[in-house]
Design a protein around this motif. Structure first.
Motif, short mmCIF file in Angstrom:
data_model
loop_
_atom_site.label_atom_id
_atom_site.label_comp_id
_atom_site.label_asym_id
_atom_site.label_seq_id
_atom_site.Cartn_x
_atom_site.Cartn_y
_atom_site.Cartn_z
N TYR A 137 0.51 -0.82 -0.25
CA TYR A 137 0.12 0.34 0.09
C TYR A 137 0.67 1.35 -0.01
O TYR A 137 2.06 0.83 0.59
CB TYR A 137 -0.81 -0.33 1.57
CG TYR A 137 -2.05 1.62 1.08
CD1 TYR A 137 -3.03 1.08 1.19
CD2 TYR A 137 -1.76 2.44 2.35
CE1 TYR A 137 -3.89 2.48 0.50
CE2 TYR A 137 -1.81 3.66 2.35
CZ TYR A 137 -3.99 3.23 1.28
OH TYR A 137 -4.28 4.87 1.53
N SER A 138 0.34 2.19 -0.55
CA SER A 138 1.21 3.46 -0.56
C SER A 138 0.27 4.41 -0.73
O SER A 138 -1.28 4.97 -1.22
CB SER A 138 2.34 3.35 -1.62
OG SER A 138 1.71 3.17 -2.75
N ALA A 139 0.02 6.19 -0.76
CA ALA A 139 -0.37 7.12 -0.96
C ALA A 139 -0.64 7.81 -2.11
O ALA A 139 0.40 7.06 -3.22
CB ALA A 139 0.36 8.44 0.03
N VAL A 140 -1.84 7.55 -2.37
CA VAL A 140 -1.71 8.33 -4.10
C VAL A 140 -0.54 9.62 -4.69
O VAL A 140 -0.56 10.87 -3.82
CB VAL A 140 -3.08 8.76 -4.48
CG1 VAL A 140 -3.66 9.19 -5.56
CG2 VAL A 140 -3.95 7.95 -3.70
N PRO A 141 0.20 8.87 -5.61
CA PRO A 141 0.47 10.61 -5.54
C PRO A 141 0.25 11.50 -5.88
O PRO A 141 -1.03 11.31 -6.95
CB PRO A 141 1.54 9.24 -6.61
CG PRO A 141 1.37 8.42 -6.87
CD PRO A 141 0.32 8.09 -6.49
N LEU A 142 0.63 12.32 -6.39
CA LEU A 142 0.29 13.68 -7.16
C LEU A 142 0.34 14.29 -8.00
O LEU A 142 0.01 14.94 -8.92
CB LEU A 142 0.75 14.83 -6.23
CG LEU A 142 -0.24 14.93 -4.74
CD1 LEU A 142 0.64 16.28 -3.91
CD2 LEU A 142 -1.23 14.31 -4.24
N THR A 143 1.07 13.41 -8.71
CA THR A 143 1.87 13.60 -10.07
C THR A 143 2.29 12.53 -10.73
O THR A 143 2.06 11.15 -10.44
CB THR A 143 3.45 14.31 -9.95
OG1 THR A 143 4.68 13.47 -9.41
CG2 THR A 143 3.09 15.60 -9.35
N HIS A 144 2.30 12.02 -11.74
CA HIS A 144 3.16 11.03 -12.65
C HIS A 144 3.91 11.11 -12.68
O HIS A 144 4.43 9.63 -13.12
CB HIS A 144 2.24 10.95 -13.91
CG HIS A 144 0.51 11.31 -14.24
ND1 HIS A 144 0.45 12.69 -14.24
CD2 HIS A 144 -0.26 10.76 -14.83
CE1 HIS A 144 -1.03 12.81 -14.33
NE2 HIS A 144 -0.95 11.48 -14.65
N ASP A 145 5.12 10.83 -11.96
CA ASP A 145 6.42 10.91 -11.68
C ASP A 145 6.75 9.54 -10.97
O ASP A 145 5.88 9.72 -10.29
CB ASP A 145 7.08 11.58 -11.25
CG ASP A 145 7.51 13.26 -12.31
OD1 ASP A 145 7.31 12.60 -13.52
OD2 ASP A 145 7.42 14.05 -11.91
N PRO A 146 7.61 8.73 -11.77
CA PRO A 146 7.11 6.95 -10.20
C PRO A 146 8.17 7.86 -8.84
O PRO A 146 8.73 9.17 -9.08
CB PRO A 146 8.29 6.50 -11.03
CG PRO A 146 9.33 7.25 -12.02
CD PRO A 146 8.24 8.02 -12.02
N GLU A 147 7.49 7.07 -7.10
CA GLU A 147 8.22 7.15 -6.58
C GLU A 147 8.97 6.14 -5.55
O GLU A 147 8.07 4.90 -6.45
CB GLU A 147 6.54 8.24 -5.52
CG GLU A 147 6.75 9.63 -5.82
CD GLU A 147 5.42 10.03 -5.58
OE1 GLU A 147 5.09 9.48 -4.12
OE2 GLU A 147 4.68 11.51 -5.64
N PHE A 148 9.65 6.12 -4.82
CA PHE A 148 9.88 5.45 -3.73
C PHE A 148 9.45 4.95 -2.80
O PHE A 148 10.29 6.43 -1.59
CB PHE A 148 11.28 4.81 -3.90
CG PHE A 148 11.41 4.30 -5.95
CD1 PHE A 148 11.52 3.16 -6.18
CD2 PHE A 148 11.57 4.89 -6.99
CE1 PHE A 148 11.60 2.30 -7.82
CE2 PHE A 148 12.78 4.89 -8.12
CZ PHE A 148 12.43 3.50 -8.49
N HIS A 149 9.68 4.32 -2.41
CA HIS A 149 9.48 4.22 -0.50
C HIS A 149 10.02 2.94 0.11
O HIS A 149 9.98 2.07 -0.72
CB HIS A 149 8.19 5.13 0.04
CG HIS A 149 6.99 3.69 0.14
ND1 HIS A 149 6.35 3.99 -1.71
CD2 HIS A 149 6.23 2.96 0.07
CE1 HIS A 149 5.06 2.88 -1.09
NE2 HIS A 149 5.47 2.35 -0.60
#
Length: 486
Positions: free
Chosen positions: A103-115
């Motif tokens: 599960y992850s928070a919904v990104p605000l942009t379309h760029d990939p994110e990592f956690h």
């Protein structure tokens, strides 16, 4: 000094090991970081494939979208079974497909994110991207539990730090032991020099010394030789001078004694008359024309000066013999102190009687290890001092007995006690110095008697103590000597 060198060497050797351990941990982290970078790139390449796997919107409301995993994503999940997962979320954050723990928070942009997230004690690297799919705009996520960087944080203690700490501790113990063994010859050399007698100037064996300190040992031996040569020269000079003075001084004293007896006899025959001058034709007159005839008082003064000079020469010779290194080759013997005290009593009985002193002896059987002639010289100096400084009508007592000194075992004790003026406690250390006399002291002392006695006592491994006499009057000189067999 040795301890400081040992600690410094230990520090200089262990410190680089600690630096190397930290460098190893840093390099391990760098390698894990590089591998993790490659895993991130892999996840980035798989995110579009996962988005393409959502091929259609749900047929009915409340059902998940239609999912057909792309071969690359399916291969990734299969190869990392148990350490991988995926999820598909809508824009409200509700998980529609996949593993609910991804599960992850919904990104605000379309760029990939990592956690990172933890599940079942495994830390996962999660790549998240908001993208368009066959079912509309959704959020896709891939989790990888084989990321070395994620595992490195937990395993660094077991894989890097703990082994390195154990290695450093073992290396420290090994280095400490090795340094201690390496310094042992130097420590033995220092202890051998420290145990030496101040008069032992024999050379230190260079062959048993470490090669690194042999120049130091050689320099020490050279210094010992120079000091020994200088000391021996001084001893020979004092001994030769004292020995050469004894014969003429003895002759001079004999002549002055005869002259004093003749002057006293002449004074008794003609009270108040001066001695007659020598016959002008006699040898005395020819040898000393115009000489002045001395009176009885002048002759008595000359006699005292001759006696004092003769005694000084004798004491210098005794001091030189007590100092001489030749004693090292003379074996010590058992000396009967009771017989020695009885002999000293006979020698000084006339001098004590002439001064009206009570010279007593309290002797119990006692033996000591040493040189008999030196112990006789020691006792003679103490008794002579006591008789000299004790006023008329006083008493001098000579004692010897065995005493027990705890762990030291039996010892022999010699004591000479008088009821004279004594010595102040502040002056007792100074009177043991050579040629030192108490300010205002009467008599014809030379300041050598106690110094000679102290030197002889130390040559026998004993000690000389100055204490107050009985009732706080006078002086009690005690000499403690070893009583063991030679």
């Amino acid at each position: 000094m040795t301890s400081a060198l040992r600690n410094r060497l230990l520090l200089f050797l262990v410190l680089p090991l600690c630096v190397l351990a930290l460098m190893g941990a840093w390099l391990d982290y760098r390698s894990a970081d590089e591998a993790a970078g490659r895993h991130d790139q892999r996840l980035l390449r798989l995110l579009p494939a996962l988005a393409d796997s959502v091929v259609a919107a749900p047929r009915r409301e409340g059902e998940p979208p239609l999912l057909l995993l792309a071969p690359p994503v399916e291969e990734f999940l299969r190869q990392n079974a148990g350490y991988a997962g995926y999820s598909v979320q809508d824009l409200s954050g509700r998980i529609l497909l996949g593993d609910h723990w991804v599960y992850s928070a919904v990104p605000l942009t379309h760029d990939p994110e990592f956690h990172s997230t933890e599940h079942d004690s495994v830390v996962y690297r999660v790549a998240v991207q908001r993208t368009r799919t066959g079912a509309g705009e959704l959020v896709v996520a891939l989790a990888d539990g084989s990321d070395p960087r994620q595992q490195w944080g937990q395993q660094v203690l077991l894989r890097v730090l703990l082994p390195n700490l154990v290695l450093i501790a073992a290396a420290g113990l090994a280095i400490h032991w090795a340094v201690r063994q390496a310094f042992k010859p130097l420590v033995d050399l220092a202890e051998a020099v420290e145990r030496r007698s101040p008069r032992d100037l024999s050379p230190i064996p260079e062959g048993t010394s470490p090669a690194e300190v042999r120049p130091l040992v050689h320099s020490l031996n050279r210094l010992f030789a120079l000091v020994n040569e200088q000391t021996e020269g001084q001893r020979r000079f004092v001994a030769d001078a004292a020995h050469q003075l004894r014969t003429p001084l003895a002759g001079l004293q004999a002549q002055v004694e005869a002259w004093a007896l003749a002057a006293r006899a002449a004074g008794r025959r003609t009270p108040g008359a001066q001695p007659l001058p020598p016959d002008p034709g006699s040898a005395e007159a020819r040898a000393a024309p115009g000489s002045i005839v001395l009176g009885v008082q002048e002759i008595e003064g000359l006699r005292r000066a001759a006696r004092r000079t003769s005694k000084l020469a004798h004491q210098l010779l005794a001091l030189s013999r007590a100092d001489a290194g030749s004693l090292e080759g003379q074996p010590m013997q058992q000396v009967d102190l009771k017989a020695l005290c009885e002999g000293i009593l006979e020698d000084f009985l006339d001098a004590a009687t002439a001064k009206g002193l009570d010279l007593g002896l309290e002797a119990a059987p006692a033996e000591a290890t040493g040189h008999g002639w030196l112990l006789r010289e020691l006792l003679s100096n103490l008794v002579d001092n006591a008789i000299k400084y004790t006023p008329e009508g006083g008493s001098v007592t000579l004692r010897c007995r065995m005493v027990f000194m705890g762990g030291a075992g039996p010892c022999a004790l010699l004591e000479v006690e008088d009821d004279g003026p004594g010595i102040a406690e502040s002056e007792r250390a100074r009177v043991l110095q050579r040629f030192y006399r108490l300010p205002g002291a009467e008599g014809e002392g030379t300041g050598l008697g106690l110094a000679i006695a102290d030197e002889i006592a130390r040559r026998h491994g004993g000690s000389l103590r100055l204490l107050a006499g009985s009732g706080g009057r006078g002086l009690r000189v005690g000499v403690l000597l070893a009583a063991g067999r030679p």
